[in-house]
Design an enzyme around this catalytic site. Structure first.
Site, PDB file in Angstrom:
ATOM      1  N   HIS A 105      18.190  -2.296 -51.790  1.00 56.88           N
ATOM      2  CA  HIS A 105      19.500  -1.977 -50.964  1.00 56.88           C
ATOM      3  C   HIS A 105      19.648  -2.828 -49.602  1.00 56.88           C
ATOM      4  CE1 HIS A 105      18.840   1.684 -53.470  1.00 56.88           C
ATOM      5  NE2 HIS A 105      20.197   1.207 -53.731  1.00 56.88           N
ATOM      6  N   ASP A 136      12.702  -1.269 -50.400  1.00 67.07           N
ATOM      7  CA  ASP A 136      12.927  -1.042 -51.879  1.00 67.07           C
ATOM      8  C   ASP A 136      13.343  -2.315 -52.410  1.00 67.07           C
ATOM      9  OD1 ASP A 136      15.624  -1.219 -51.352  1.00 67.07           O
ATOM     10  OD2 ASP A 136      16.019   0.760 -51.764  1.00 67.07           O
ATOM     11  N   SER A 147      25.501   2.237 -55.195  1.00 67.13           N
ATOM     12  CA  SER A 147      24.614   2.473 -53.882  1.00 67.13           C
ATOM     13  C   SER A 147      25.082   1.714 -52.766  1.00 67.13           C
ATOM     14  CB  SER A 147      23.102   2.700 -54.210  1.00 67.13           C
ATOM     15  OG  SER A 147      22.723   1.389 -54.679  1.00 67.13           O
TER      16      SER A 147
END
Length: 265
Positions: free
Chosen positions: A238, A235, A32
């Site tokens: 990331h 979060d 990601s």
């Protein structure tokens, strides 16, 4: 956002189809944080659609589309590839901008998005049922049909391997095998690889094991840049947009340190 979309279309229209072929190709692989989550505050949240100057469209920066054609690159680079997740700003565009800024004579850059969010290193193993490795090799080979040359693989992966001790302990061996297989299957034994050492993970102890593996891997023509300490999204997993820009610049500077990579030499 509408004006941004019109601007991207305008750039594409100004370039004749036969001119959409890069000289210098870069593969973008991993999970990601390579696919880009900058501006996505929460997992599977909404992208805020804020594009920094370092990630803006440029007719000298192309991307290989899902259908393996070259188009003017724009964020989110991975929205067609990492299609089951919300993509935002990643390091690919800032990387390309920084290379061109440091070496204006470098030539047209082609970015090949291949990263998939949430993947472990085993998901990228050759022969894996996920098909991620196969897709990377196929897209890499397709990118060469216009006559360019693959200059490097940019790799950012490992967060998903900080959830179980076995994955963390075996990470170095699996990563080394992956890079060796990619070079062999692309018939490029000296392919330059630049990877990013983790900034985040699910378990701090296992994160440090994976980071040690990344920083300690012993392969030729490989460099590692360290994302540790860069700001994260809400979060805590990331990279923020600003951090993605910073990683892109770090990757560019590392690439330009390889011999014969820059026209400035």
């Amino acid at each position: 956002m509408f004006l941004f979309f019109i601007f991207v279309c305008f750039l594409a229209a100004c370039v004749e189809p036969q001119e959409l072929s890069p000289e210098n190709i870069f593969l973008l692989g991993g999970q990601s944080n390579m696919a880009g989550r900058g501006g996505v505050p929460k997992v599977n949240g909404h992208w805020n659609k804020k594009v920094p100057t370092e990630s803006s469209p440029n007719p000298s920066i192309l991307q290989l589309s899902l259908h393996k054609t070259w188009v003017v690159a724009h964020e989110p680079l991975h929205e067609e590839i990492d299609k089951y997740k919300t993509c935002g700003v990643g390091p690919g565009m800032p990387f390309a901008h920084e290379v061109l800024a440091k070496d204006p004579n470098f030539g047209v850059i082609g970015l090949v998005p291949c990263a998939i969010g949430g993947t472990k290193i085993t998901d990228w193993a050759k022969g894996s049922s996920t098909g991620h490795y196969k897709q990377l090799v196929e897209r890499a080979n397709a990118s060469l049909k216009s006559g360019g040359k693959i200059k490097a693989l940019l790799w950012y992966q490992g967060e998903s391997d900080t959830q179980q001790q076995t994955d963390a302990r075996l990470y170095k061996r699996r990563l080394k095998r992956l890079f060796t297989n990619i070079r062999a299957d692309l018939n490029s034994p000296n392919l330059q690889i630049i990877q990013v050492a983790l900034a985040s993970g699910y378990d701090n102890t296992l994160k440090e094991i994976v980071r040690a593996a990344q920083l300690g891997i012993d392969l030729p023509d490989l460099q590692t840049v360290d994302a540790k300490g860069l700001p994260l999204e809400q979060d805590h997993l990331h990279l923020s947009t600003a951090a993605q820009v910073q990683v892109g610049k770090m990757l560019a500077n590392a690439f330009l340190q390889f011999p014969n990579c820059s026209g400035l030499r």
